[in-house]
Design an enzyme around this catalytic site. Structure first.
Site, mmCIF file in Angstrom:
data_model
loop_
_atom_site.group_PDB
_atom_site.id
_atom_site.type_symbol
_atom_site.label_atom_id
_atom_site.label_comp_id
_atom_site.label_asym_id
_atom_site.label_seq_id
_atom_site.Cartn_x
_atom_site.Cartn_y
_atom_site.Cartn_z
ATOM 1 N N ASP A 20 45.933 41.612 37.410
ATOM 2 C CA ASP A 20 44.764 41.347 36.571
ATOM 3 C C ASP A 20 45.233 40.695 35.274
ATOM 4 O O ASP A 20 46.113 41.217 34.589
ATOM 5 C CB ASP A 20 44.021 42.664 36.270
ATOM 6 C CG ASP A 20 42.726 42.425 35.504
ATOM 7 O OD1 ASP A 20 41.657 42.445 36.134
ATOM 8 O OD2 ASP A 20 42.793 42.211 34.276
ATOM 9 N N ASP A 115 40.109 36.325 37.685
ATOM 10 C CA ASP A 115 41.347 36.743 37.029
ATOM 11 C C ASP A 115 42.077 37.886 37.717
ATOM 12 O O ASP A 115 43.003 38.443 37.158
ATOM 13 C CB ASP A 115 41.087 37.087 35.547
ATOM 14 C CG ASP A 115 40.663 38.528 35.331
ATOM 15 O OD1 ASP A 115 39.881 39.034 36.149
ATOM 16 O OD2 ASP A 115 41.122 39.130 34.355
ATOM 17 N N GLU A 116 41.659 38.254 38.931
ATOM 18 C CA GLU A 116 42.377 39.355 39.565
ATOM 19 C C GLU A 116 42.379 39.238 41.081
ATOM 20 O O GLU A 116 41.497 38.623 41.671
ATOM 21 C CB GLU A 116 41.798 40.698 39.136
ATOM 22 C CG GLU A 116 40.405 40.956 39.636
ATOM 23 C CD GLU A 116 39.821 42.223 39.028
ATOM 24 O OE1 GLU A 116 40.136 43.301 39.529
ATOM 25 O OE2 GLU A 116 39.056 42.101 38.063
HETATM 26 N N1 DCP Z 1 33.765 38.445 32.101
HETATM 27 C C1 DCP Z 1 32.519 38.011 31.653
HETATM 28 N N2 DCP Z 1 31.509 38.912 31.452
HETATM 29 C C2 DCP Z 1 31.717 40.249 31.642
HETATM 30 C C3 DCP Z 1 32.971 40.697 32.102
HETATM 31 C C4 DCP Z 1 33.989 39.768 32.311
HETATM 32 O O1 DCP Z 1 32.329 36.812 31.461
HETATM 33 N N3 DCP Z 1 30.725 41.123 31.413
HETATM 34 C C5 DCP Z 1 34.849 37.465 32.273
HETATM 35 C C6 DCP Z 1 35.620 37.299 30.986
HETATM 36 C C7 DCP Z 1 36.921 37.989 31.217
HETATM 37 C C8 DCP Z 1 37.105 37.862 32.704
HETATM 38 O O2 DCP Z 1 35.780 37.865 33.259
HETATM 39 O O3 DCP Z 1 37.999 37.391 30.492
HETATM 40 C C9 DCP Z 1 37.914 38.983 33.294
HETATM 41 O O4 DCP Z 1 37.291 40.225 33.043
HETATM 42 P P1 DCP Z 1 38.106 41.554 32.813
HETATM 43 O O5 DCP Z 1 37.161 42.676 32.991
HETATM 44 O O6 DCP Z 1 39.337 41.549 33.662
HETATM 45 O O7 DCP Z 1 38.490 41.543 31.269
HETATM 46 P P2 DCP Z 1 39.573 40.717 30.490
HETATM 47 O O8 DCP Z 1 40.512 39.986 31.387
HETATM 48 O O9 DCP Z 1 38.869 39.869 29.497
HETATM 49 O O10 DCP Z 1 40.325 41.848 29.697
HETATM 50 P P3 DCP Z 1 41.423 42.900 30.212
HETATM 51 O O11 DCP Z 1 42.672 42.552 29.474
HETATM 52 O O12 DCP Z 1 40.878 44.217 29.805
HETATM 53 O O13 DCP Z 1 41.543 42.733 31.684
HETATM 54 CA CA CA Z 2 41.495 40.988 33.139
HETATM 55 CA CA CA Z 3 39.463 41.495 35.937
#
Ligand code: DCP
Ligand code: CA
Ligand code: CA
Length: 374
Positions: A20, A115-116
C-alpha cells in the site's frame, strides 16, 4: 491453549504480500513539486463547497485532516494547508508502473485500488523462499524507480497481509508469521478489522468487543446473530483464518459471441443472416470494452457436432461490425456451409492490451468520481 488448537490446520505455506502506497496522491504531488515537502498538503477536488479531501500529507493529518471530509472542513482545521487538485492520469500511470514491478515477482496479483495490491509470492518467479526478502525488493524497486515510499505486510493470508501493511506506516514492512498471528490479532483494535467502520465500531463496543481477543469470547452463532455475515467472517479472522484466494485480473484473450440454433440451419445465405446478428453483438462487446483486435475467427459447429474454426489476421485494429463481416465473408468461402449447422460464432483476438489495463483503471476513476460528488 484453545486458540492454538484452532489455528492448527491452516495453510502456513502460503505467502501473501500486501503493498500500500503511503499518502498516495499527496506523495505523488509532492514528488512533482518538491516545494511542498514537509508541509501540510491536502489533495482535493477543485475548490468549491462540495469538494472532498482525497488524502493529506502526514503533516496535515496531524491537524485532523483526513480522506472523505469536505475541503472546507480541512481548511478550517488547517488554514495553512496547501490545497492541490487531483491529477488522476498521474496516479494511474504510477499504478501501472507498480503493476510492472509486481510482475517481476509473481503473476498472481490482485489490485485493490490504484495504490494497493495483494501479491501471492508462494511460488514466485525468483524461486525465493523468503517472502520478507521479496517484500524488501519490492519496496526498494518502488523507491528507486518511482521515488515513492510504500508500506508492506507479509503473512500467510490476505487478512493479515493487509493488516500488516497498515501497521507500520510510512515505509514499513510488517511480517506476521503463523506463530505470531494469534498474539497479533488478540491485541488488534476491533476498528482495524475488515468490515468494522468508524460508525459501526460502536455496536461492537456495546458487546464489550474492543480488541481481537474479545471476539474469541463469542461463539460463531453468537457473532452471526449479532453481526450477520460480517460476524461469521470475524469469527474466522479472530482465529487467523482467511482462505480467500487472490482475484487475479484475467486479461481477456478474445471477445466474441456465438449462437446455437434451435433448428439446424443450411446454406451460405442463411448462415450469413445469422452471422450478421452475431457480428452486431461482437461489435457491441468490443465497443463496451473499448477494445480492438487484429484476428477474426469464424467458428462452425455442424449438426454432427464436428467443429471447425478459421481465422484471419490483418495488419490493422478491428472494432467495427463492417470490417468483422468483411473478413467473415472471406472465411465463409473456405468452409463448407452446405452441411447442417448447429452453431455459429465470431470472435476477435489479438486484442490491444494497453487498452485493457486502461479499462481496469477506468473503474478506479469512476470510484473516485463518486468520492468527489459526495
Ligand atoms: N482516496 C480518495 N478518497 C478517499 C480515500 C482515498 O480519493 N475517501 C484516494 C487518495 C489516496 C488514495 O486513494 O491517496 C489511497 O487511499 P489510502 O486509503 O491508501 O490512503 P493514502 O494512501 O492517502 O494514505 P496512507 O498512507 O494512510 O495509505
Ligand atoms: Ca495508501
Ligand atoms: Ca490504499
Amino acid at each position: 491453549m484453545r486458540r492454538e488448537i484452532e489455528m492448527v490446520g491452516l495453510d502456513r505455506q502460503t505467502k501473501i504480500i500486501h503493498v500500500d502506497m503511503d499518502y498516495f496522491f499527496a506523495q505523488v504531488e509532492i514528488l512533482d513539486n518538491p516545494a511542498l515537502k514537509g508541509k501540510p498538503v491536502v489533495i482535493s477536488g477543485p475548490p468549491n463547497s462540495r469538494s472532498v479531501v482525497g488524502t493529506a500529507s502526514y503533516e496535515a493529518r496531524e491537524f485532523g485532516v483526513h480522506s472523505g471530509m469536505s475541503a472546507n472542513d480541512a481548511h478550517r482545521l488547517c488554514p495553512q494547508a496547501i490545497f492541490v487538485e487531483y491529477h488522476f492520469e498521474k496516479y494511474q500511470a504510477i499504478s501501472k508502473q507498480m503493476q510492472e514491478i509486481f510482475q517481476r515477482y509473481s503473476d498472481i496479483i490482485e489490485p485493490l485500488s490504484l495504490d494497493e495490491a495483494y501479491i501471492d509470492v508462494t511460488n514466485n518467479k525468483l524461486k525465493e523462499t523468503s517472502a520478507i526478502k521479496i517484500a524488501r525488493m519490492i519496496q526498494n524497486d518502488i523507491l528507486q524507480e518511482l521515488n515513492l515510499t510504500c508500506s508492506i505486510g507479509v503473512s500467510y493470508n490476505k487478512f493479515l497481509a493487509k493488516i500488516g501493511s497498515d501497521y507500520n506506516k510510512p515505509y514499513g514492512i510488517t511480517v506476521i508469521t503463523p506463530d505470531q498471528a494469534a498474539d497479533f490479532i488478540a491485541k488488534l483494535p476491533i476498528r482495524k478489522f475488515p468490515g468494522v467502520g468508524k460508525k459501526s465500531v460502536t455496536s461492537f463496543y456495546q458487546y464489550a468487543i474492543y480488541y481481537g481477543s474479545d471476539l474469541l469470547q463469542y461463539s460463531r452463532d453468537d457473532l452471526i446473530r449479532m453481526f450477520k455475515k460480517r460476524g461469521e467472517i470475524l469469527y474466522d479472522r479472530a482465529r487467523g483464518i482467511d482462505e480467500r484466494k487472490l482475484v487475479v485480473n484475467r486479461i481477456a484473450k478474445s471477445i466474441g459471441a456465438e449462437n446455437t440454433f434451435l433448428d439446424d440451419i443450411y446454406g451460405e445465405r442463411e448462415a450469413l443472416i445469422r452471422l450478421d446478428k452475431i457480428a452486431d453483438k461482437v461489435e457491441l462487446r468490443l465497443n463496451k470494452k473499448q477494445m480492438s483486435g487484429r484476428t477474426v475467427t469464424l467458428k462452425v459447429k455442424y449438426a454432427s457436432f464436428e467443429q471447425i474454426t478459421r481465422s484471419k489476421t490483418v495488419g490493422y485494429p478491428i472494432s467495427d461490425k463492417k470490417t468483422v463481416l468483411d473478413i467473415i465473408n472471406e472465411l465463409c468461402q473456405v468452409v463448407d456451409l452446405q452441411r447442417p449447422i448447429r452453431l455459429l460464432g465470431i470472435s476477435v483476438s489479438g486484442l490491444d492490451s494497453g487498452k485493457q489495463l486502461k479499462n481496469v483503471l477506468r473503474y478506479e476513476q469512476i470510484l473516485l468520481d463518486v468520492f468527489k460528488k459526495e
